[in-house]
Scaffold this active site. Structure first.
Site, PDB file in Angstrom:
ATOM      1  N   GLU A  91     -21.927   9.292  -6.500  1.00 51.43           N
ATOM      2  CA  GLU A  91     -21.983  10.680  -6.037  1.00 51.43           C
ATOM      3  C   GLU A  91     -21.056  10.953  -4.861  1.00 51.43           C
ATOM      4  OE1 GLU A  91     -24.506   8.893  -7.046  1.00 51.43           O
ATOM      5  OE2 GLU A  91     -25.934  10.106  -8.185  1.00 51.43           O
ATOM      6  N   GLU A 115     -30.458   6.598 -11.518  1.00 53.08           N
ATOM      7  CA  GLU A 115     -31.697   7.062 -10.873  1.00 53.08           C
ATOM      8  C   GLU A 115     -32.823   7.208 -11.895  1.00 53.08           C
ATOM      9  OE1 GLU A 115     -29.482  10.353  -8.996  1.00 53.08           O
ATOM     10  OE2 GLU A 115     -30.421   9.711  -7.126  1.00 53.08           O
TER      11      GLU A 115
HETATM   12  N1  3HC Z   1     -21.484  15.138 -16.318  1.00 56.03           N
HETATM   13  C1  3HC Z   1     -20.818  15.826 -17.260  1.00 56.03           C
HETATM   14  N2  3HC Z   1     -19.698  15.388 -17.866  1.00 56.03           N
HETATM   15  C2  3HC Z   1     -19.262  14.184 -17.504  1.00 56.03           C
HETATM   16  C3  3HC Z   1     -19.911  13.394 -16.538  1.00 56.03           C
HETATM   17  C4  3HC Z   1     -21.081  13.909 -15.952  1.00 56.03           C
HETATM   18  N3  3HC Z   1     -21.769  13.231 -15.031  1.00 56.03           N
HETATM   19  N4  3HC Z   1     -19.230  12.254 -16.398  1.00 56.03           N
HETATM   20  C5  3HC Z   1     -18.188  12.325 -17.243  1.00 56.03           C
HETATM   21  N5  3HC Z   1     -18.216  13.488 -17.906  1.00 56.03           N
HETATM   22  C6  3HC Z   1     -17.288  13.959 -18.942  1.00 56.03           C
HETATM   23  C7  3HC Z   1     -15.889  14.169 -18.393  1.00 56.03           C
HETATM   24  O1  3HC Z   1     -15.784  15.447 -17.795  1.00 56.03           O
HETATM   25  C8  3HC Z   1     -15.071  14.036 -19.657  1.00 56.03           C
HETATM   26  O2  3HC Z   1     -15.228  15.250 -20.347  1.00 56.03           O
HETATM   27  P1  3HC Z   1     -14.072  15.784 -21.307  1.00 56.03           P
HETATM   28  O3  3HC Z   1     -13.953  14.793 -22.403  1.00 56.03           O
HETATM   29  O4  3HC Z   1     -14.568  17.116 -21.716  1.00 56.03           O
HETATM   30  O5  3HC Z   1     -12.855  15.826 -20.449  1.00 56.03           O
HETATM   31  C9  3HC Z   1     -15.803  12.959 -20.454  1.00 56.03           C
HETATM   32  O6  3HC Z   1     -17.124  12.917 -19.883  1.00 56.03           O
HETATM   33  C10 3HC Z   1     -15.201  11.608 -20.373  1.00 56.03           C
HETATM   34  O7  3HC Z   1     -14.975  11.284 -19.008  1.00 56.03           O
HETATM   35  P2  3HC Z   1     -13.838  10.272 -18.590  1.00 56.03           P
HETATM   36  O8  3HC Z   1     -12.532  10.743 -19.099  1.00 56.03           O
HETATM   37  O9  3HC Z   1     -13.979  10.060 -17.129  1.00 56.03           O
HETATM   38  O10 3HC Z   1     -14.276   9.005 -19.436  1.00 56.03           O
HETATM   39  P3  3HC Z   1     -14.299   7.475 -19.059  1.00 56.03           P
HETATM   40  O11 3HC Z   1     -14.809   6.769 -20.234  1.00 56.03           O
HETATM   41  O12 3HC Z   1     -12.984   7.078 -18.465  1.00 56.03           O
HETATM   42  O13 3HC Z   1     -15.373   7.327 -17.856  1.00 56.03           O
HETATM   43  C11 3HC Z   1     -17.441   7.652 -16.701  1.00 56.03           C
HETATM   44  C12 3HC Z   1     -16.728   7.604 -18.085  1.00 56.03           C
HETATM   45  C13 3HC Z   1     -17.399   6.275 -16.071  1.00 56.03           C
HETATM   46  C14 3HC Z   1     -18.873   8.090 -16.932  1.00 56.03           C
HETATM   47  C15 3HC Z   1     -16.682   8.628 -15.802  1.00 56.03           C
HETATM   48  O14 3HC Z   1     -16.545   9.856 -16.483  1.00 56.03           O
HETATM   49  C16 3HC Z   1     -17.354   8.921 -14.503  1.00 56.03           C
HETATM   50  O15 3HC Z   1     -17.184   8.189 -13.555  1.00 56.03           O
HETATM   51  N6  3HC Z   1     -18.101  10.024 -14.441  1.00 56.03           N
HETATM   52  C17 3HC Z   1     -18.667  10.520 -13.236  1.00 56.03           C
HETATM   53  C18 3HC Z   1     -19.962   9.871 -12.970  1.00 56.03           C
HETATM   54  C19 3HC Z   1     -20.598  10.535 -11.792  1.00 56.03           C
HETATM   55  O16 3HC Z   1     -19.972  10.904 -10.834  1.00 56.03           O
HETATM   56  N7  3HC Z   1     -21.904  10.650 -11.868  1.00 56.03           N
HETATM   57  C20 3HC Z   1     -22.671  11.247 -10.829  1.00 56.03           C
HETATM   58  C21 3HC Z   1     -22.929  12.647 -11.170  1.00 56.03           C
HETATM   59  S1  3HC Z   1     -23.738  13.480  -9.876  1.00 56.03           S
HETATM   60  C22 3HC Z   1     -25.330  13.029 -10.021  1.00 56.03           C
HETATM   61  O17 3HC Z   1     -25.691  12.269 -10.880  1.00 56.03           O
HETATM   62  C23 3HC Z   1     -26.255  13.697  -9.055  1.00 56.03           C
HETATM   63  C24 3HC Z   1     -27.582  13.064  -9.034  1.00 56.03           C
HETATM   64  O18 3HC Z   1     -27.607  12.077  -8.031  1.00 56.03           O
HETATM   65  C25 3HC Z   1     -28.629  14.065  -8.744  1.00 56.03           C
END
Ligand code: 3HC
Ligand code: NAI
Length: 700
Positions: free
Chosen positions: A125, A105
């Site tokens: 999300e 975004e």
């Molecule tokens: N915020 C904070 N921490 C996050 C995060 C995020 N969005 N995404 C990942 N992390 C953290 C994880 O908690 C983990 O922390 P840790 O090492 O303390 O356990 C670390 O990053 C690594 O995560 P993964 O083990 O999942 O690492 P990968 O390399 O396998 O994957 C990734 C990385 C593809 C970014 C995966 O973590 C992922 O899919 N994350 C979620 C992404 C997501 O859902 N984003 C949307 C958030 S909501 C949003 O953006 C709202 C907006 O629309 C207003």
């Protein structure tokens, strides 16, 4: 500050620097806003590049901030995006890796986007039970078209940048760089090339239209409704994207998106999914095993026993490209085990889920032996032989004699004492439990059983290898049944009391399945084999003579009704089929049993059935937590969500108890304890539960 600012000639570069994935927490947002202001105030800067350091451009809004004031504090994500749009100089997003959620975004708020090949691009999300809340539902349809954008938003799935960049008519990316390495150079050159272009392009100015809007959205709603089941977010994603096409202005669409986003954020389903996201990642961390603990190298695996579990366990490693040697006592047993593995893979090939050459590659990694001496090169040896301590002893003594120093010796035992098994060797530090679930090549859960002397490097290695074979690993201390089966025993006891008091097996199963469980306790018993529980109870009758049990399950086994394998259990089965048909014989047995005990059956509500079953899990979970068998409540939830079919949208038993309120949980338990047909001792709240309830707290 978790964003950096540098000037390279006439280009300012703002770099998100908030490891691990540049989550857009308050200090990062502030950093971007400050960098933007600085760049605009500097007359020598002609254009701005926004990029990310480390392994992601940005993984999106900071999930750990959700629910706290920080998430809303200014500059919030929407304000930062507005500042990007309104910047007086062109802003170019330079995306070298993951751009997800708020990260994408943010990029959509920039005037231009340059991307490297191989980036994962997503609005995920929905997987957290929410929808994109910083303009994603309004902007993505404008750059990718309504249908592609909607697919991405409703599924949450990532798409590779090169695929999106080559889609006809796409306006998401202005340039596909040659490689991640050349990205920054190319992005800066691009920024220079557009430095004087005015007006600055804005995604919000593009149209969002679908030629058959009403019909299309109606069709999608029907489809999504069928698929989303217990989750409200997917349908709301459709509503938000529809608003992009029907709103009178872009800002009106944004307002609609915001309303939907905030409403979803407050749903129990979203709280459950956010808990699941964090609990899954937290489960891989062991409090006293630091993340830099050295790991042992696992290049070759051996599996002892090619039965139900051994074959499935071997497949996990073959799938991950790790060679496996299987050992059995007799050639026929090896042949049977091999044939089952082949049959499983061939079924996958037939369904088109596995390519023939991949199947052959996997089988080529598998070898067999009857001789323990052949295991001398294995780095990890997993035992899956009969569940008898004498057999385990013989196996582990032989392993101790042949395994190379430093090899990890694991047992798949489901009920035996891992410390006792370790004592059969001279190297208890190398012994660990790896409790897979059946079918072992399918089920996500792996309980890693930590013995009193299991080495920290062994634990660190097993947790890492679990990730490699795509399992959710949860550490359990040594106790009877570990986390999962110890809790299910209480749940099954309670299911027995419900039957005695007036329920039919089908009523209990239906009620808990309606709550969301994949399968009720009686259907599950029939699938797993009722004789397994019978053997455990016989042991319990000796160990704990005072403990109350319903005898119905024993009577069922005495009738030879072990479940699907005998085509008769709590239900009747047509041989070869899995449909559970109500059994008149079982109803008769239960009625007679009630009569013998002088019980007049009563009608029990579905709500009471669900509460009694779920709270029996919660109370045992609290004991497990207090004893340190599990180090955090999220671990217990992960066990139940990935191994026992607990409904995802409820977030696991311990999370669900928190949603009910622990005070209410304890009150309900006191009520159940008054029921003379139940067991007052059963409903004695675990001390930890009682303490937390009194303090108004939840499990952590
Ligand atoms: N915020 C904070 N921490 C996050 C995060 C995020 N969005 N995404 C990942 N992390 C953290 C994880 O908690 C983990 O922390 P840790 O090492 O303390 O356990 C670390 O990053 C690594 O995560 P993964 O083990 O999942 O690492 P990968 O390399 O396998 O994957 C990734 C990385 C593809 C970014 C995966 O973590 C992922 O899919 N994350 C979620 C992404 C997501 O859902 N984003 C949307 C958030 S909501 C949003 O953006 C709202 C907006 O629309 C207003
Ligand atoms: P199984 O009976 O299907 O297979 C056991 C295999 O071990 C047989 O093929 C047998 O020939 C072989 N075996 C026995 N003694 C041996 C020895 N000394 N050396 C080499 N091979 C030997 O049993 P299953 O179901 O695979 O169970 C194996 C282990 O996994 C048990 O400890 C069980 O408790 C555990 N387990 C079983 C689960 C299940 O659902 N079946 C789930 C989780 C764990």
């Amino acid at each position: 500050m978790t964003a950096q600012y540098h000037v390279h000639g006439d280009i300012a570069v703002i770099t998100l620097a908030n490891p691990p994935v540049n989550g857009l927490g308050l200090s990062t947002r502030q950093g971007i806003a400050d960098g933007l202001a600085q760049a605009q105030a500097d007359a020598s800067v002609k254009a701005i590049v926004l990029t990310g350091a480390g392994k992601a451009f940005s993984g999106g809004a900071d999930i750990k901030e959700f629910g706290s004031d920080k998430a809303l504090q200014e500059p919030n994500l929407n304000s930062v995006i507005a500042a990007l749009e309104n910047a007086s100089k062109p802003v170019v997003a330079a995306i070298h890796s993951v751009a997800m959620g708020g990260g994408l975004e943010l990029a959509l708020g920039c005037h231009y986007r340059v991307v490297a090949p191989g980036c994962s691009v997503a609005l995920p999300e929905v997987k957290l039970g929410i929808l994109p809340g910083a303009g994603g539902t309004q902007r993505l349809p404008r750059v990718l078209g309504v249908e592609t954008a909607l697919n991405m938003i409703v599924s949450g799935e990532a798409v590779k940048s090169e695929l999106l960049a080559s889609a006809p008519g796409q306006k998401l990316f202005d340039k596909l760089a040659a490689s991640p390495e050349s990205l920054m150079e190319e992005a800066q050159a691009f920024a220079r090339s557009v430095a004087d272009v005015r007006p600055l392009p804005l995604v919000r100015k593009l149209p969002a239209k679908h030629p058959q809007g009403d019909a299309y959205f109606q069709f999608v709603r029907n489809m999504v409704k069928g698929m989303a089941k217990n989750f409200p977010a997917p349908l709301k994603c459709v509503d938000a994207v529809a608003a992009a096409t029907t709103s009178r202005s872009f800002d009106e669409g944004l307002v609609r998106e915001r309303e939907l986003f905030l409403a979803l954020m407050a749903t129990p389903e979203s709280r459950a999914l956010r808990h699941l996201f964090l609990a899954e990642r937290a489960a891989s961390k062991i409090p006293d095993v630091p993340s830099d603990t050295p790991q042992r190298s696992i290049q070759a695996v051996a599996v002892i026993g090619a039965g139900t579990m051994g074959g499935g366990i071997a497949m996990n490693f073959l799938n991950a490209g790790i060679p496996v040697k299987m050992l059995e006592m007799k050639p026929e047993a090896l042949e049977r085990g091999l044939a089952t593995i082949r049959k499983n893979y061939e079924a996958q090939v037939k369904k088109g889920k596995l390519k023939q050459d991949k199947y052959e590659q996997r089988m080529a990694l598998l070898s067999t032996t009857l001789d323990y001496a052949d295991l001398a090169q294995a780095d990890l040896i997993i035992e899956a032989v009969f569940e008898e301590i004498g057999v385990k002893e013989a196996v582990f003594r032989q392993l101790d004699a042949v395994a190379k120093p430093g090899a990890i010796l694991a047992s798949n035992t489901s009920t035996l004492d891992v410390d006792k098994i370790a004592s059969f060797t001279q190297r208890p530090q190398d012994v660990v439990g790896m409790h897979f679930f059946s079918p072992a090549n399918v089920m996500k859960l792996l309980e890693v059983v930590r013995g009193a002397q299991t080495g920290k490097d062994v634990l660190a290695t097993v947790m890492a290898i679990a990730k490699k074979i795509k399992k959710t690993a949860v550490v359990s201390g040594v106790c009877d049944g570990f986390i999962g089966n110890r809790m299910i025993e209480q749940y099954s006891r309670q299911a027995g009391f419900l039957i005695e008091e007036g329920c039919t097996p089908a009523q209990v199963d239906k009620a808990i399945e309606k709550f969301g469980f994949a399968m009720g306790p009686f259907r599950m018993g029939d699938l797993a084999g009722n004789d397994i529980g019978w053997a455990i109870r016989k042991r319990r009758y000796q160990e704990k003579p005072g403990m109350k049990y319903s005898k119905t399950a024993d009577l069922l086994c005495e009738m030879g009704r072990y479940g699907q394998k005998t085509s008769a259990g709590w239900y009747d089965y047509v041989p070869g089929k899995r449909d559970a048909l109500p059994s008149a014989l079982v109803v008769e047995m239960i009625e007679k049993h009630r009569k013998d005990l002088g019980i007049t059956p009563r009608k029990i509500s579905d709500e009471e059935i669900v509460q009694r079953l779920v709270l029996s899990l919660v109370n045992e979970g609290a004991h497990i937590l207090e004893e340190g068998i599990a180090s955090k409540s999220g671990d217990i939830d992960m066990v139940y969500l990935t191994g026992y079919g607990f409904p995802l949208h409820r977030g696991g038993p311990m999370h669900y108890a928190g949603e009910l309120g622990l005070f209410n949980v304890v009150q309900a338990m006191h009520r159940f304890a008054q029921n003379p047909l139940d067991d007052a001792a059963f409903w004695q709240p675990a001390p930890l539960l009682a303490r937390l309830a009194a303090a108004g707290q939840v499990f952590n």
